[in-house]
Design an enzyme around this catalytic site. Structure first.
Site, short mmCIF file in Angstrom:
data_model
loop_
_atom_site.label_atom_id
_atom_site.label_comp_id
_atom_site.label_asym_id
_atom_site.label_seq_id
_atom_site.Cartn_x
_atom_site.Cartn_y
_atom_site.Cartn_z
N VAL A 216 2.63 10.60 18.43
CA VAL A 216 3.96 10.03 18.22
C VAL A 216 3.85 8.60 17.72
CG1 VAL A 216 6.05 9.26 19.41
CG2 VAL A 216 5.15 11.55 19.85
N GLU A 217 2.93 7.83 18.28
CA GLU A 217 2.86 6.41 17.95
C GLU A 217 2.37 6.14 16.53
OE1 GLU A 217 3.90 3.83 19.46
OE2 GLU A 217 4.45 4.70 21.40
N SER A 218 1.32 6.85 16.09
CA SER A 218 0.74 6.49 14.80
C SER A 218 0.26 7.67 13.96
CB SER A 218 -0.45 5.54 15.02
OG SER A 218 -1.53 6.21 15.66
#
Length: 431
Positions: A216-218
């Site tokens: 989700v983050e990167s």
């Protein structure tokens, strides 16, 4: 020890009391000391106050009394060495070392010419004060902050969306639980299977959660951001938009993050403007803010320094350490399915605490939030979490303490459930 502990606890101000409790709570979690009973730790309803110290002055007297008793109890178990330690940063796990190659002293370098913030008195005062507090040549700090540009695009991005904006859980989920991320997640898991197993064994945090967060983050390192972190954090520290309802608190937060970033950048041998990340100042594969890098990042590949920009092992260990530090409970589910009666007279009461676990399973079940057998068997408090959809009925889940822990990475129930769904979908697709 008990008498002295009680004296210390009763002398601390509410804010210092919360800092001390937070320190001990994290220290227990990191050290995994079996002699400390769970009853000496914080009740779930008070966890938000500990991790959001700005709320300390508003705590009721009864809650403050509870916290003072808990602090004294922790001290009796030897987790509180002294008040100076209790009000400092949390103790790191044994494998955590310096977040950068060791240098004799911090040194800030820039290859830029002076820009917008060189003319701002508040920015120059910040630079001078930071340099004096950290033993850095003030001219280096003045040159670094003075080289920062004001980014109007960043101001626009952090300005609240119009009130007409409607949250939509199904659309939000679809952005993350989709074929590209699932494929990349499987590849990341296979490439790092041994490291994920080691992290799970050390911290008790499941591999699927680590994989979900990084996805989700990167998108597993593919989208780390391309904003100059110096520009971003200077903009948000000195020009946070006053249209935001919490602009003063947010600006203070970014002042602290800018200070942490200067320390992080000053310990590594590259010009400060070469650091890039998100429009909010988050860095690397796990999108850690600079203060989180300092407090929770670990050298998991044991090469002598912490690198969240390139070392996948350090990324995995650091994400696991972050969740452990915030109280992840091994083998506890994150949530349970729940069927909500929209006409229940108790619905407003059940939704009021939002993501904070506040009700027993039986109380939820008997007041219009019907749980299945597994949810009814849950022994700790639960939260009734509502996620709105643009079309159709809302989505509800009964969140556990571990669901709350996931929201400490990003304070959003939508984010937390997306991370959980992505991580578990990647795991299921590998079977």
């Amino acid at each position: 020890m008990g008498s002295l502990a009680r004296q210390i606890a009763h002398k601390l101000t509410p804010s210092k009391l919360l800092q001390a409790i937070k320190h001990c709570h994290l220290r227990h979690n990191n050290a995994c000391q079996p002699v400390v009973l769970e009853s000496t730790l914080l009740p779930a309803t008070l966890l938000p106050s500990v991790f959001e110290p700005i709320r300390a002055p508003q705590l009721p007297a009864s809650d403050l009394a509870t916290l003072r008793r808990r602090l004294a109890g922790l001290a009796c178990y030897g987790l509180l060495a002294c008040t100076s330690h209790a009000t400092s940063a949390p103790t790191e796990p044994h494998i955590a070392i310096s977040a950068a190659p060791a240098k004799a002293r911090l040194e800030l370098r820039t290859e830029r010419t002076q820009a917008h913030y060189a003319t701002r008195q508040d920015a120059m005062a910040f630079a001078t004060n930071w340099a004096n507090a950290n033993g850095v040549n003030p001219q280096q700090a003045l040159a670094a902050i003075g080289a920062a540009n004001k980014l109007d695009r960043v101001i626009k991005l952090v300005t609240p969306a119009p009130t007409t904006f409607k949250k939509d859980w199904r659309s939000y989920r679809a952005r993350f639980v989709e074929p590209v991320r699932l494929k990349a997640g499987r590849a990341f898991w296979r490439a790092n299977a041994q490291t994920l197993r080691r992290a799970q064994a050390i911290y008790g945090v499941p591999a699927w959660l680590i994989v979900g967060v990084i996805g989700v983050e990167s998108l597993y390192g593919q989208h780390k951001g391309d904003f100059a972190t110096l520009d971003v954090l200077s903009t948000l520290a000195f020009d946070f938009p006053k249209a935001h309802p919490k602009w003063a608190a947010r600006q203070a937060f970014f002042n602290d993050e800018l200070a942490a970033f200067l320390k992080l950048a000053g310990a590594q041998d590259k010009p400060i403007e070469q650091w890039v990340g998100s429009y909010a100042g988050a860095l690397g594969w796990p999108q850690f803010m600079p203060s989180s890098w300092q407090r929770f990042a670990v050298d998991f590949d044991k090469d002598g320094h912490i690198d969240l920009l390139n070392s996948q092992a350090d990324v995995i260990g650091s994400v696991a350490n972050y969740f452990k530090a915030f109280g992840w409970q091994t083998d506890m589910p994150t949530h349970y399915r729940v069927k909500v009666d929209p006409k229940s007279p108790a619905l407003a009461e059940l939704l009021a605490p939002d993501i904070v676990p506040s009700f027993s399973a039986s109380y939820l079940h008997n007041n219009g939030a019907r749980l299945r057998k597994d949810g009814l068997a849950h022994q700790d408090k639960l939260a009734l979490v509502r996620l709105d959809n643009a079309k159709g009925k809302p989505t509800y889940v009964a969140g556990t303490h571990n669901f709350y822990v996931v929201t400490r990475y990003n304070w959003s129930s939508y984010y937390a459930l997306a991370v959980i769904h992505l991580g578990q979908a990647v795991e299921n697709s590998m079977r």
